[in-house]
Write an enzyme that holds these catalytic residues in place. Structure first.
Site, PDB file in Angstrom:
ATOM      1  N   CYS A  67     -34.611  71.015  -5.222  1.00  0.00           N
ATOM      2  CA  CYS A  67     -34.488  71.595  -3.888  1.00  0.00           C
ATOM      3  C   CYS A  67     -35.573  72.660  -3.770  1.00  0.00           C
ATOM      4  CB  CYS A  67     -33.094  72.152  -3.622  1.00  0.00           C
ATOM      5  SG  CYS A  67     -32.582  73.566  -4.622  1.00  0.00           S
ATOM      6  N   HIS A 100     -29.418  72.911 -27.202  1.00  0.00           N
ATOM      7  CA  HIS A 100     -28.284  73.792 -27.466  1.00  0.00           C
ATOM      8  C   HIS A 100     -27.148  73.670 -26.451  1.00  0.00           C
ATOM      9  CE1 HIS A 100     -30.706  76.801 -30.130  1.00  0.00           C
ATOM     10  NE2 HIS A 100     -30.818  75.544 -30.527  1.00  0.00           N
TER      11      HIS A 100
END
Length: 146
Positions: A67, A100
């Site tokens: 966006c 992670h």
């Protein structure tokens, strides 16, 4: 080679960058499913975020949302259970959010991220995998409890 395509979507503000990224992914021989928007006509980003998240979950693959700033798409995507969307502004963040955080949706800002930087971020996101181990415990702690 990936079996499931990378799902990509944008609103009108992210449309130009999305088009560049679709071509980049195709140049890398990565299958792509473009869920829209397909023009610069004003539209509502939450609709595309929800559509993309459904496809990501259904196909067990990764997604990219674009966006204007990347913020709206990341907020909308993270409302969907099972989605871990990350707004990344550099390669390090993209690499680490896959390793992670096991992010499954990358969010980018089409009005604030240059094309070459965005391509490098996408590559870092797609070329890294979740490390598991101690990180899985932390992912589990993020699941909603109420």
């Amino acid at each position: 080679m990936r079996k499931a395509p990378i799902i990509i979507g944008s609103d009108h503000a992210g449309f130009p960058l999305k088009q560049e990224l679709v071509a980049h992914l195709q140049d890398r021989n990565i299958p792509v499913l473009d869920i829209g928007t397909h023009s610069l006509d004003s539209c509502d980003y939450p609709v595309y975020a929800q559509d993309l998240c459904k496809e990501v979950l259904d196909q067990n693959t990764l997604g990219i949302l674009v966006c204007g700033s990347g913020v709206g798409m990341s907020m909308a995507a993270n409302k969907v259970a099972g989605i871990r969307a990350a707004l990344c502004t550099n390669e390090y963040l993209a690499r680490m959010t896959r390793r992670h955080n096991n992010a499954n949706v990358l969010c980018l800002g089409g009005r604030v991220t240059g094309i070459d930087v965005a391509k490098a971020i996408v590559d870092a996101f797609l070329d890294n995998d979740f490390e598991g181990g101690r990180h899985q415990r932390r992912i589990d702690l993020m699941e909603p409890t109420i």
